[in-house]
Every structure is written in structure tokens, then in C-alpha cells.
Motif scaffolding. Sequence first.
Motif, PDB file in Angstrom:
ATOM      1  N   MET A   1       0.839  -1.172   0.000  1.00 51.88           N
ATOM      2  CA  MET A   1       0.000   0.000   0.000  1.00 51.88           C
ATOM      3  C   MET A   1       0.888   1.240   0.000  1.00 51.88           C
ATOM      4  O   MET A   1       1.983   1.223   0.556  1.00 51.88           O
ATOM      5  CB  MET A   1      -0.876   0.031   1.250  1.00 51.88           C
ATOM      6  CG  MET A   1      -1.936  -1.044   1.285  1.00 51.88           C
ATOM      7  SD  MET A   1      -3.080  -0.814   2.655  1.00 51.88           S
ATOM      8  CE  MET A   1      -2.242  -1.788   3.888  1.00 51.88           C
ATOM      9  N   ILE A   2       0.376   2.295  -0.583  1.00 50.82           N
ATOM     10  CA  ILE A   2       1.081   3.570  -0.581  1.00 50.82           C
ATOM     11  C   ILE A   2       0.267   4.560   0.225  1.00 50.82           C
ATOM     12  O   ILE A   2      -0.941   4.706   0.024  1.00 50.82           O
ATOM     13  CB  ILE A   2       1.316   4.086  -2.007  1.00 50.82           C
ATOM     14  CG1 ILE A   2       2.230   3.104  -2.743  1.00 50.82           C
ATOM     15  CG2 ILE A   2       1.911   5.487  -1.979  1.00 50.82           C
ATOM     16  CD1 ILE A   2       2.490   3.461  -4.175  1.00 50.82           C
ATOM     17  N   LYS A  21      14.269   7.432  13.066  1.00 53.77           N
ATOM     18  CA  LYS A  21      13.076   6.923  13.744  1.00 53.77           C
ATOM     19  C   LYS A  21      12.170   6.161  12.780  1.00 53.77           C
ATOM     20  O   LYS A  21      11.642   5.107  13.110  1.00 53.77           O
ATOM     21  CB  LYS A  21      12.340   8.067  14.426  1.00 53.77           C
ATOM     22  CG  LYS A  21      13.157   8.641  15.588  1.00 53.77           C
ATOM     23  CD  LYS A  21      12.572   9.926  16.092  1.00 53.77           C
ATOM     24  CE  LYS A  21      13.324  10.509  17.267  1.00 53.77           C
ATOM     25  NZ  LYS A  21      14.743  10.605  17.179  1.00 53.77           N
ATOM     26  N   LEU A  22      12.001   6.686  11.564  1.00 56.61           N
ATOM     27  CA  LEU A  22      11.185   5.986  10.562  1.00 56.61           C
ATOM     28  C   LEU A  22      11.841   4.656  10.191  1.00 56.61           C
ATOM     29  O   LEU A  22      11.159   3.636  10.094  1.00 56.61           O
ATOM     30  CB  LEU A  22      11.004   6.849   9.314  1.00 56.61           C
ATOM     31  CG  LEU A  22      10.124   8.082   9.454  1.00 56.61           C
ATOM     32  CD1 LEU A  22      10.135   8.886   8.154  1.00 56.61           C
ATOM     33  CD2 LEU A  22       8.700   7.713   9.839  1.00 56.61           C
ATOM     34  N   SER A  29       9.752  -0.947   5.211  1.00 55.17           N
ATOM     35  CA  SER A  29       8.998   0.004   4.398  1.00 55.17           C
ATOM     36  C   SER A  29       9.941   0.917   3.634  1.00 55.17           C
ATOM     37  O   SER A  29      11.087   1.116   4.015  1.00 55.17           O
ATOM     38  CB  SER A  29       8.102   0.860   5.305  1.00 55.17           C
ATOM     39  OG  SER A  29       7.182   0.054   5.995  1.00 55.17           O
ATOM     40  N   LYS A  30       9.418   1.474   2.554  1.00 49.61           N
ATOM     41  CA  LYS A  30      10.151   2.473   1.780  1.00 49.61           C
ATOM     42  C   LYS A  30       9.428   3.805   1.959  1.00 49.61           C
ATOM     43  O   LYS A  30       8.196   3.845   1.933  1.00 49.61           O
ATOM     44  CB  LYS A  30      10.174   2.102   0.300  1.00 49.61           C
ATOM     45  CG  LYS A  30      10.907   0.830  -0.002  1.00 49.61           C
ATOM     46  CD  LYS A  30      10.845   0.531  -1.486  1.00 49.61           C
ATOM     47  CE  LYS A  30      11.505  -0.797  -1.797  1.00 49.61           C
ATOM     48  NZ  LYS A  30      11.397  -1.130  -3.227  1.00 49.61           N
ATOM     49  N   TRP A  31      10.174   4.874   2.119  1.00 52.01           N
ATOM     50  CA  TRP A  31       9.564   6.179   2.295  1.00 52.01           C
ATOM     51  C   TRP A  31      10.474   7.252   1.705  1.00 52.01           C
ATOM     52  O   TRP A  31      11.664   7.050   1.537  1.00 52.01           O
ATOM     53  CB  TRP A  31       9.289   6.465   3.771  1.00 52.01           C
ATOM     54  CG  TRP A  31      10.514   6.403   4.631  1.00 52.01           C
ATOM     55  CD1 TRP A  31      10.986   5.317   5.305  1.00 52.01           C
ATOM     56  CD2 TRP A  31      11.437   7.462   4.870  1.00 52.01           C
ATOM     57  NE1 TRP A  31      12.145   5.635   5.955  1.00 52.01           N
ATOM     58  CE2 TRP A  31      12.442   6.955   5.716  1.00 52.01           C
ATOM     59  CE3 TRP A  31      11.522   8.781   4.471  1.00 52.01           C
ATOM     60  CZ2 TRP A  31      13.506   7.729   6.154  1.00 52.01           C
ATOM     61  CZ3 TRP A  31      12.581   9.565   4.899  1.00 52.01           C
ATOM     62  CH2 TRP A  31      13.544   9.029   5.744  1.00 52.01           C
ATOM     63  N   ASN A  32       9.873   8.406   1.389  1.00 56.42           N
ATOM     64  CA  ASN A  32      10.651   9.560   0.961  1.00 56.42           C
ATOM     65  C   ASN A  32       9.833  10.833   1.138  1.00 56.42           C
ATOM     66  O   ASN A  32       8.601  10.807   1.167  1.00 56.42           O
ATOM     67  CB  ASN A  32      11.125   9.419  -0.494  1.00 56.42           C
ATOM     68  CG  ASN A  32       9.999   9.536  -1.481  1.00 56.42           C
ATOM     69  OD1 ASN A  32       8.961   8.918  -1.323  1.00 56.42           O
ATOM     70  ND2 ASN A  32      10.198  10.326  -2.506  1.00 56.42           N
ATOM     71  N   PHE A  33      10.546  11.946   1.318  1.00 57.03           N
ATOM     72  CA  PHE A  33       9.913  13.261   1.413  1.00 57.03           C
ATOM     73  C   PHE A  33      10.083  13.980   0.093  1.00 57.03           C
ATOM     74  O   PHE A  33      11.138  13.891  -0.543  1.00 57.03           O
ATOM     75  CB  PHE A  33      10.578  14.102   2.512  1.00 57.03           C
ATOM     76  CG  PHE A  33      10.146  13.731   3.900  1.00 57.03           C
ATOM     77  CD1 PHE A  33       9.007  14.282   4.453  1.00 57.03           C
ATOM     78  CD2 PHE A  33      10.887  12.842   4.658  1.00 57.03           C
ATOM     79  CE1 PHE A  33       8.614  13.958   5.737  1.00 57.03           C
ATOM     80  CE2 PHE A  33      10.511  12.501   5.941  1.00 57.03           C
ATOM     81  CZ  PHE A  33       9.357  13.067   6.486  1.00 57.03           C
ATOM     82  N   ASP A  34       9.060  14.714  -0.313  1.00 54.95           N
ATOM     83  CA  ASP A  34       9.145  15.600  -1.476  1.00 54.95           C
ATOM     84  C   ASP A  34       9.158  17.022  -0.932  1.00 54.95           C
ATOM     85  O   ASP A  34       8.114  17.622  -0.689  1.00 54.95           O
ATOM     86  CB  ASP A  34       7.956  15.382  -2.409  1.00 54.95           C
ATOM     87  CG  ASP A  34       8.030  16.228  -3.660  1.00 54.95           C
ATOM     88  OD1 ASP A  34       8.920  17.103  -3.743  1.00 54.95           O
ATOM     89  OD2 ASP A  34       7.186  16.027  -4.554  1.00 54.95           O
ATOM     90  N   GLU A  45       5.596   3.486   1.437  1.00 52.45           N
ATOM     91  CA  GLU A  45       5.186   2.226   0.837  1.00 52.45           C
ATOM     92  C   GLU A  45       5.381   1.133   1.885  1.00 52.45           C
ATOM     93  O   GLU A  45       6.486   0.912   2.369  1.00 52.45           O
ATOM     94  CB  GLU A  45       6.032   1.931  -0.396  1.00 52.45           C
ATOM     95  CG  GLU A  45       5.567   0.729  -1.175  1.00 52.45           C
ATOM     96  CD  GLU A  45       6.389   0.501  -2.427  1.00 52.45           C
ATOM     97  OE1 GLU A  45       6.493  -0.672  -2.829  1.00 52.45           O
ATOM     98  OE2 GLU A  45       6.935   1.461  -2.987  1.00 52.45           O
ATOM     99  N   SER A  46       4.275   0.473   2.248  1.00 54.87           N
ATOM    100  CA  SER A  46       4.325  -0.535   3.299  1.00 54.87           C
ATOM    101  C   SER A  46       3.270  -1.600   3.042  1.00 54.87           C
ATOM    102  O   SER A  46       2.208  -1.316   2.486  1.00 54.87           O
ATOM    103  CB  SER A  46       4.068   0.118   4.657  1.00 54.87           C
ATOM    104  OG  SER A  46       4.033  -0.850   5.674  1.00 54.87           O
TER     105      SER A  46
END
Length: 68
Positions: A1-2, A21-22, A29-34, A45-46
Amino acid sequence: MIFIFKTNVDSIAKVKKVAPKLNKLFPNSKWNFDLEDCDNILRFESKEDIMEKVIFLLKVIGFECEAL
């Protein structure tokens, strides 16, 4: 899921504060800031529903975060 969140994490320095912390709480999970987006979007994304956990974590460490 996104999952997509609006945040006030608006600089690399703030991302560096949040990143450990994330990574620790969501190691699979994969994550990013824009940071160029006006809402300073955090994309996650998890395989699990982590929406409430992410919002809670960011608020605990002093940032605003809401689901979009």
C-alpha cells in the motif's frame, strides 16, 4: 500500500531528524519526502496499514503530519 502525508518537514536537516526513527520503526517500508512540494509530502510504501503510527510518530517528535 502507498500512504501519502502532508507534513511540515521542510528541510534536509528535519528529514535527518526523522529518518532514523522511521527506519527503526518501519524497517521493511520504503519512504521519501518531497520537499519541493508545497505540502512537503511524505510518501510511504508498506505492506501494513501504518497510517496512524506514522502520524503519531511525527507528532511525538514535534512535526505536523496528516493523511491525504
